[in-house]
Design a protein around this motif. Structure first.
Motif, short mmCIF file in Angstrom:
data_model
loop_
_atom_site.label_atom_id
_atom_site.label_comp_id
_atom_site.label_asym_id
_atom_site.label_seq_id
_atom_site.Cartn_x
_atom_site.Cartn_y
_atom_site.Cartn_z
N VAL A 298 0.92 -1.23 0.10
CA VAL A 298 0.02 -0.04 0.04
C VAL A 298 0.76 1.15 0.06
O VAL A 298 0.55 2.10 -0.70
N LEU A 299 1.83 1.32 0.74
CA LEU A 299 2.94 2.45 1.04
C LEU A 299 3.50 2.59 -0.20
O LEU A 299 3.53 3.83 -0.84
N GLY A 300 3.79 1.29 -1.04
CA GLY A 300 4.59 1.76 -2.22
C GLY A 300 3.80 2.11 -3.57
O GLY A 300 4.38 2.52 -4.47
N SER A 301 2.37 1.98 -3.30
CA SER A 301 1.41 2.45 -4.57
C SER A 301 0.97 3.83 -4.19
O SER A 301 0.33 4.28 -5.22
N LEU A 302 1.41 4.62 -3.07
CA LEU A 302 0.80 5.93 -3.03
C LEU A 302 1.42 6.88 -3.95
O LEU A 302 0.39 7.65 -4.43
N LYS B 141 -2.32 -6.37 -10.86
CA LYS B 141 -2.64 -6.84 -9.31
C LYS B 141 -1.48 -7.44 -8.71
O LYS B 141 -1.10 -7.15 -7.46
N LYS B 142 -0.34 -7.96 -9.38
CA LYS B 142 0.68 -8.59 -8.83
C LYS B 142 1.79 -7.82 -8.65
O LYS B 142 2.91 -7.94 -8.11
N SER B 143 1.77 -6.27 -8.98
CA SER B 143 2.83 -5.53 -8.89
C SER B 143 2.96 -5.06 -7.39
O SER B 143 1.98 -5.02 -6.72
N ASP B 144 4.18 -4.75 -7.19
CA ASP B 144 4.40 -4.19 -5.72
C ASP B 144 3.77 -2.91 -5.64
O ASP B 144 3.61 -2.47 -4.33
N LYS B 145 3.50 -2.33 -6.70
CA LYS B 145 3.08 -0.97 -6.38
C LYS B 145 1.74 -0.92 -7.32
O LYS B 145 1.43 -0.28 -8.42
#
Length: 326
Positions: free
Chosen positions: A12-16, A23-27
């Motif tokens: 979640v923090l990496g996607s901000l 879906k499988k991305s870390d972001k």
């Protein structure tokens, strides 16, 4: 609050700041949206084609004043008629205290059943025109793309204007941008632009051939002149009917100039829009919200709606006159 699970919290923090539609991305944008759906105080299940949001003074301030016969709020007949006209077959949703008091409201619009694939002014209706105009101006002046997008697009616009002035002595009345990069005064001269929507576009009637694009637009454009094409079509041979008649340019022609590899890949379409919005004549794809937003930006720039067209002959001059006001 953040997820307690360390793995989900990290995702979640990496996607901000930057996220990808995988879906499988870390972001992953999907992971971020699902998290917001869980923690939001209000998650409306609205759909742009089935609902309309009504901002109504009378409903807000007199919510306890009801008609005993039908249980509905009392309105003036004219106000009711305008709401019905705006919503047409859609169900009106009145803005209320529950929505207003929610600290976090999340639009769950990445699912098909809750898509809001339309412009705000086609979804939100203010029964008080003064309030409605205020918020439309607010959106115009304050809701905008980031500076990174405008800076990248500005480099491309400047390059197109410089190039257009050198083609056959330049388009009539063309001006070269000043050394400080100011292109505002030259926007009515220079290049033409098209938005050609292909891909998974849901309106097959608008998916016309490149030859039809040429035939339908030839009276508005000048053969041999510079044409910027914003598109999701990756097969360049498809554009041959246009590239053999115009000096065609695409976004990837400016990869290095605009520094595209260093930007968020989600910016690509938005850069295309800004570049197309600064053309002297623009031709869009009817029913495309992407084309419509280019038209809205052109209006924000002060460009005439009569310098915008649509490629399909049934709708070619939709922006040339005002529709009936609601």
């Amino acid at each position: 609050r953040l997820p307690l699970d360390e793995t989900n919290r990290t995702r979640v923090l990496g996607s901000l700041k930057q996220c990808y539609w995988m879906k499988k991305s870390d972001k992953s944008c999907i992971t971020l949206f699902e998290y917001l759906s869980e923690v939001a105080d209000y998650v409306p299940k609205w759909h742009g084609e089935r609902h309309c949001l009504i901002m109504d003074d009378e409903n807000w301030y007199r919510r306890n004043h009801r008609n005993n016969e039908n249980g509905k709020y009392t309105h003036h007949a004219e106000r009711i008629a305008r709401i019905h006209k705006f919503c047409a077959k859609r169900t009106p949703i009145y803005y209320n205290k529950q929505m207003h008091d929610a600290p976090l409201l999340h639009f769950h619009s990445h699912f098909k059943d809750t898509r809001l694939l339309l412009h705000f002014y086609a979804f939100v209706h203010f029964t008080n025109p003064k309030v409605g105009n205020y918020y439309k101006r607010l959106v115009r002046d304050r809701v905008r793309y980031t500076d990174e997008i405008f800076c990248a697009a500005g480099k491309i616009v400047k390059s197109l204007l410089v190039e257009s002035s050198s083609l056959d002595g330049g388009a009539k009345g063309a001006m070269t941008p000043s050394e400080n990069g100011d292109v505002g005064r030259a926007v009515n001269d220079g290049y033409f632009a098209m938005h050609i929507r292909r891909g998974d576009f849901q309106w097959p009637k608008m998916r016309i051939s490149a030859e039809e694009w040429f035939e339908n637009t030839r009276s508005w454009l000048v053969p041999g002149q510079l044409l910027y094409i914003a598109t999701d079509e990756t097969n360049r041979t498809w554009f041959e009917p246009l590239t053999k008649r115009y000096q065609a340019r695409f976004l990837d022609d400016y990869t290095e100039l605009a520094g595209l590899p260093d930007l968020d890949p989600n910016y690509v379409g938005m850069i295309d829009q800004v570049v197309a919005s600064r053309s002297k004549v623009f031709v869009g794809t009817y029913f495309s919200s992407f084309s419509a937003f280019i038209g809205r930006m052109r209006a924000y720039h002060g460009l005439s709606g009569k310098k915008m067209y649509y490629s399909h002959p049934d709708y070619w001059n939709e922006t040339h006159s005002w529709g009936e006001k609601i």
